[in-house]
Write a protein that holds these residues in place. Sequence first.
Motif, PDB file in Angstrom:
ATOM      1  N   HIS A  67      55.358  89.598  66.524  1.00  0.00           N
ATOM      2  CA  HIS A  67      55.397  89.261  67.942  1.00  0.00           C
ATOM      3  C   HIS A  67      54.412  90.109  68.738  1.00  0.00           C
ATOM      4  N   THR A  68      54.346  91.399  68.436  1.00  0.00           N
ATOM      5  CA  THR A  68      53.478  92.294  69.212  1.00  0.00           C
ATOM      6  C   THR A  68      52.025  91.868  69.116  1.00  0.00           C
ATOM      7  N   GLN A  69      51.559  91.533  67.918  1.00  0.00           N
ATOM      8  CA  GLN A  69      50.182  91.072  67.762  1.00  0.00           C
ATOM      9  C   GLN A  69      49.969  89.752  68.494  1.00  0.00           C
ATOM     10  N   ALA A  70      50.909  88.832  68.332  1.00  0.00           N
ATOM     11  CA  ALA A  70      50.772  87.514  68.954  1.00  0.00           C
ATOM     12  C   ALA A  70      50.782  87.605  70.477  1.00  0.00           C
TER      13      ALA A  70
ATOM     14  N   SER B 252      42.583  72.988  65.410  1.00  0.00           N
ATOM     15  CA  SER B 252      43.974  73.190  65.822  1.00  0.00           C
ATOM     16  C   SER B 252      44.477  74.531  65.284  1.00  0.00           C
ATOM     17  N   LEU B 253      45.187  75.253  66.140  1.00  0.00           N
ATOM     18  CA  LEU B 253      45.701  76.579  65.796  1.00  0.00           C
ATOM     19  C   LEU B 253      47.211  76.531  65.616  1.00  0.00           C
ATOM     20  N   HIS B 254      47.694  77.270  64.625  1.00  0.00           N
ATOM     21  CA  HIS B 254      49.131  77.346  64.367  1.00  0.00           C
ATOM     22  C   HIS B 254      49.510  78.824  64.230  1.00  0.00           C
ATOM     23  N   MET B 255      50.469  79.261  65.038  1.00  0.00           N
ATOM     24  CA  MET B 255      50.889  80.655  65.040  1.00  0.00           C
ATOM     25  C   MET B 255      52.298  80.764  64.467  1.00  0.00           C
ATOM     26  N   ASN B 256      52.454  81.604  63.444  1.00  0.00           N
ATOM     27  CA  ASN B 256      53.761  81.863  62.847  1.00  0.00           C
ATOM     28  C   ASN B 256      54.097  83.334  63.054  1.00  0.00           C
ATOM     29  N   GLN B 257      55.263  83.613  63.645  1.00  0.00           N
ATOM     30  CA  GLN B 257      55.669  84.988  63.882  1.00  0.00           C
ATOM     31  C   GLN B 257      56.830  85.345  62.969  1.00  0.00           C
ATOM     32  N   GLY B 258      56.793  86.572  62.435  1.00  0.00           N
ATOM     33  CA  GLY B 258      57.875  86.967  61.552  1.00  0.00           C
ATOM     34  C   GLY B 258      57.771  88.415  61.135  1.00  0.00           C
ATOM     35  N   SER B 259      58.598  88.778  60.171  1.00  0.00           N
ATOM     36  CA  SER B 259      58.606  90.127  59.611  1.00  0.00           C
ATOM     37  C   SER B 259      57.446  90.262  58.629  1.00  0.00           C
ATOM     38  N   PRO B 260      57.112  91.490  58.215  1.00  0.00           N
ATOM     39  CA  PRO B 260      56.068  91.643  57.199  1.00  0.00           C
ATOM     40  C   PRO B 260      56.357  90.834  55.933  1.00  0.00           C
TER      41      PRO B 260
ATOM     42  N   ILE C 267      48.200  88.866  59.655  1.00  0.00           N
ATOM     43  CA  ILE C 267      47.843  90.010  60.498  1.00  0.00           C
ATOM     44  C   ILE C 267      49.079  90.890  60.591  1.00  0.00           C
ATOM     45  N   ALA C 268      48.971  92.117  60.081  1.00  0.00           N
ATOM     46  CA  ALA C 268      50.152  92.979  59.998  1.00  0.00           C
ATOM     47  C   ALA C 268      49.760  94.446  60.023  1.00  0.00           C
TER      48      ALA C 268
ATOM     49  N   THR D  59      67.406  98.544  68.418  1.00  0.00           N
ATOM     50  CA  THR D  59      66.108  98.182  67.857  1.00  0.00           C
ATOM     51  C   THR D  59      65.885  96.687  68.050  1.00  0.00           C
ATOM     52  N   ALA D  60      64.619  96.316  68.145  1.00  0.00           N
ATOM     53  CA  ALA D  60      64.269  94.907  68.329  1.00  0.00           C
ATOM     54  C   ALA D  60      62.887  94.659  67.742  1.00  0.00           C
ATOM     55  N   THR D  61      62.601  93.416  67.419  1.00  0.00           N
ATOM     56  CA  THR D  61      61.276  93.044  66.915  1.00  0.00           C
ATOM     57  C   THR D  61      60.329  92.684  68.050  1.00  0.00           C
ATOM     58  N   ASP D  62      60.882  92.421  69.218  1.00  0.00           N
ATOM     59  CA  ASP D  62      60.138  91.928  70.370  1.00  0.00           C
ATOM     60  C   ASP D  62      59.985  93.049  71.402  1.00  0.00           C
ATOM     61  N   THR D  63      58.724  93.405  71.723  1.00  0.00           N
ATOM     62  CA  THR D  63      58.484  94.478  72.691  1.00  0.00           C
ATOM     63  C   THR D  63      59.069  94.160  74.057  1.00  0.00           C
ATOM     64  N   ASP D  64      59.014  92.895  74.458  1.00  0.00           N
ATOM     65  CA  ASP D  64      59.554  92.530  75.764  1.00  0.00           C
ATOM     66  C   ASP D  64      61.064  92.747  75.822  1.00  0.00           C
ATOM     67  N   VAL D  65      61.743  92.563  74.704  1.00  0.00           N
ATOM     68  CA  VAL D  65      63.183  92.837  74.642  1.00  0.00           C
ATOM     69  C   VAL D  65      63.428  94.335  74.807  1.00  0.00           C
TER      70      VAL D  65
END
Length: 324
Positions: A101-104, A123-131, A147-148, A223-229
């Motif tokens: 999420h942070t990179q995206a 066309s672009l496709h973005m997938n967000q997830g854990s390493p 990208i990690a 703890t959270a995966t999302d910086t905005d959270v």
Amino acid sequence: MKLQQLRYIWEVANHGLNVSAAAESLFTSQPGVSKQIRLLEHELGVEIFARNGKHLYEITAVGQQILAMAGEILRQTETIKQMAQEYSDETQGALSIATTHTQARYALPSVITAFRDAYPDVSLHMNQGSPEQIAQLADTGTADFAIATEGMELFQDLIMMPCYRWNRCLVVPKDHPLAGVQQLTLEHLAQVPIVTYVFGFTGRSKLDSAFGAAKIVPNVVLTATDTDVIKTYVRLGLGVGIIASMAFDDVQDRDLVRIDASHLFEPSVTYIGFRRGTFLRGYMLNFIKLFAPHLDEWTVQDALACATRKDREAMFAEIPLPRR
């Protein structure tokens, strides 16, 4: 044996042995998929899938080996298509990226904007997830680029290239006692509840290493995966936030105070990678360069030419990385 049959068994395996879901993804019928799988098994003389009545319940031992080879054949087929498309039309195609999420949210928007301006028909496709999820998406060919920052041991089979270094900052409400501190220390942080990333995300290991070396046990309350959270709960007074410095927005976060913490933690490095054997179309090479300007076409080719991961690391050790 038909290529279509290999695609069918691959999709069934990747849809949890759910033939109906695989058929839907292939835009065909469930009976048609089942029939073709049976025909392939009959031709090979082995069962790829073990069955309980009409239902598939596991992949057989030989089936595992067949599926591994089928996946490689399908990836090579896609490479052939990409090569042909590159010569027929260099401006059209698709690009899939797997990242956190942070990179995206914070590192990629300007890159995506510039890329879209240059290649409006890609066309672009973005997938967000854990390493772990990012590595799996890249390994299976679902994503072209991974990208990690964390979990580099998960990307052993990919060509991973360093893009930039980054560090962390503390975010607190304006009325927080730490808002006026002159020089932040780990001892300061040991006295307050902390909100930060889940372990395995966005350089969390560097944070834990710093506390461990100082023999300090941080009071991580959320703890959270999302910086905005993380910033949301800092605003609610749950604790102080430790986030990637690039994730602080001077406009949107003007109600918070940013305190530099780069002197407390080792910098992290963000990497971009792809499967060995991937045909890198022109727009894919340009995307890499937009994200990391030092990774031009020749540097990427040099990275590909390295025989081992250690050779590649030695090569990049001589290249200074930008900081964010």
